[in-house]
Design a protein around this motif. Structure first.
Motif, mmCIF file in Angstrom:
data_model
loop_
_atom_site.group_PDB
_atom_site.id
_atom_site.type_symbol
_atom_site.label_atom_id
_atom_site.label_comp_id
_atom_site.label_asym_id
_atom_site.label_seq_id
_atom_site.Cartn_x
_atom_site.Cartn_y
_atom_site.Cartn_z
ATOM 1 N N SER A 57 -5.286 39.299 13.861
ATOM 2 C CA SER A 57 -4.352 38.797 12.476
ATOM 3 C C SER A 57 -5.891 38.853 11.514
ATOM 4 C CB SER A 57 -4.244 37.435 12.599
ATOM 5 O OG SER A 57 -5.189 36.610 13.148
ATOM 6 N N GLY A 72 -8.732 39.019 22.883
ATOM 7 C CA GLY A 72 -7.622 38.182 22.788
ATOM 8 C C GLY A 72 -6.338 39.002 22.625
ATOM 9 N N GLU A 108 -11.857 48.852 20.773
ATOM 10 C CA GLU A 108 -12.843 48.284 19.934
ATOM 11 C C GLU A 108 -14.402 48.387 20.274
ATOM 12 O OE1 GLU A 108 -9.727 44.656 18.678
ATOM 13 O OE2 GLU A 108 -11.073 44.336 20.451
ATOM 14 N N GLY A 120 -12.361 41.373 14.052
ATOM 15 C CA GLY A 120 -12.352 40.000 14.447
ATOM 16 C C GLY A 120 -13.119 39.773 15.638
ATOM 17 N N GLY A 165 -5.988 42.062 23.541
ATOM 18 C CA GLY A 165 -6.005 43.112 24.513
ATOM 19 C C GLY A 165 -6.403 44.386 24.114
HETATM 20 O O1 LIG Z 1 -10.609 41.202 19.926
HETATM 21 C C1 LIG Z 1 -9.474 41.133 19.353
HETATM 22 C C2 LIG Z 1 -8.363 41.724 19.734
HETATM 23 O O2 LIG Z 1 -8.570 42.587 20.833
HETATM 24 C C3 LIG Z 1 -9.299 40.130 18.110
HETATM 25 O O3 LIG Z 1 -10.233 40.829 17.466
HETATM 26 C C4 LIG Z 1 -9.465 38.925 18.621
HETATM 27 O O4 LIG Z 1 -8.649 38.629 19.515
HETATM 28 C C5 LIG Z 1 -9.408 37.860 17.250
HETATM 29 O O5 LIG Z 1 -8.104 37.914 16.833
HETATM 30 P P1 LIG Z 1 -7.649 37.201 15.415
HETATM 31 O O6 LIG Z 1 -8.443 37.714 14.314
HETATM 32 O O7 LIG Z 1 -6.230 37.233 15.483
HETATM 33 O O8 LIG Z 1 -8.143 35.601 15.755
#
Ligand SMILES: O=C(CO)[C@H](O)[C@H](O)COP(=O)(O)O
Length: 262
Positions: free
Chosen positions: A35, A104, A111, A90, A106
């Motif tokens: 997000s 988080g 990444e 993120g 996936g």
């Molecule tokens: O690692 C990630 C996805 O794999 C995201 O960067 C992490 O989960 C943070 O998500 P958000 O910006 O929605 O809090």
């Protein structure tokens, strides 16, 4: 209307918006997932449209690729880009050494590859993601579907020898079915509570057969742009420490978001 964002979403938004200013004309940019990264991608799309910013974006998931295309960013693959100037993404947790838990959403496999192929990785996060010791957030580990239960047993055995407080590994679900990553794999979320030696754990996990990649990012992140619910933004720099950045607006409220479309 976006002016009604919650404090956490405000924090994510201001961090993403500030980090978008770090992107310069002609850059090849890794685009994170989640997000907070979605705010970044939207802001970069605005800059492409309004300022004529020319960038090549390398998305870290199909979700981000779709959004980047929608907002008008030129999307290329990592192999087409070769090497990146900057990746902005993120995180689920970051510590004082700017080591991270990610995945988080996936997408930590792509990444990590994209961030590692970049001159610089900048994380964007709300202040609640900052921790003294990594591990409260369940650590995602991507595993291939073949024999995943055996892989889980091997991981739990390995965790018994590690400096962690918990050892359970839960298969991530998407409703009734296992969650499937962009690479067709599954995710095991490790409930460790506290990771005493993240560097060692990252190495041990990746030696278990069936593990593709874990969500620990060690010595990969250079900077974290931290957003707060009141619109303040700070920069944590691995070399320079904490720097207060300009507040993006007079304070939280409608005018903070007046540049955003509904
Ligand atoms: O690692 C990630 C996805 O794999 C995201 O960067 C992490 O989960 C943070 O998500 P958000 O910006 O929605 O809090």
């Amino acid at each position: 209307m976006t002016g009604e964002l919650s404090p956490i979403d405000t924090a994510k938004y201001v961090a993403a918006r500030r980090a978008a200013d770090m992107v310069e004309d002609g850059m090849r940019v890794g685009l994170g997932t989640g997000s907070t990264a979605a705010w970044l991608v939207r802001r970069l799309g605005e800059r492409v449209r309004d300022e004529g910013l020319r960038i090549k974006g390398v998305p870290t998931s199909t979700r981000t690729a779709q959004l980047a295309c929608e907002v008008g960013i030129e999307v290329v693959s990592l192999d087409q880009a070769g090497w990146l100037d900057l990746t902005i993404d993120g995180a689920d947790e970051f510590d004082g050494d700017l080591n991270l838990i990610k995945g988080g959403g996936g997408a930590h496999l792509q990444e990590k590859i994209v961030a590692t192929a970049s001159d610089q990785m900048v994380v964007i996060a709300d202040a609640g993601k900052e921790v003294e010791t990594l591990g409260a957030f369940p650590l995602p580990v991507e595993v291939i579907p073949f024999g995943w239960q055996t892989t889980r047993t091997l991981i739990e055995e390995a965790l018994d020898t590690m400096d962690v407080l918990g050892t359970s590994a839960a298969l991530r679900m998407n409703g009734e079915a296992p969650f499937v990553t962009d690479e067709g794999n599954h995710i095991l979320d490790l409930h460790l509570q506290r990771i005493g030696n993240a560097r060692q754990l990252a190495l041990v996990l990746n030696q278990v057969p069936g593990v593709v990649e874990n969500g620990l990012f060690i010595d990969i992140c250079d900077k974290v742009v931290v957003g707060y619910g009141d619109g303040r933004v700070e920069l944590r720099d691995i070399n320079a420490g904490t720097i207060e950045l300009d507040q993006l607006a007079d304070g939280a409220g409608e005018n903070l978001f007046s540049d955003l479309a509904d």
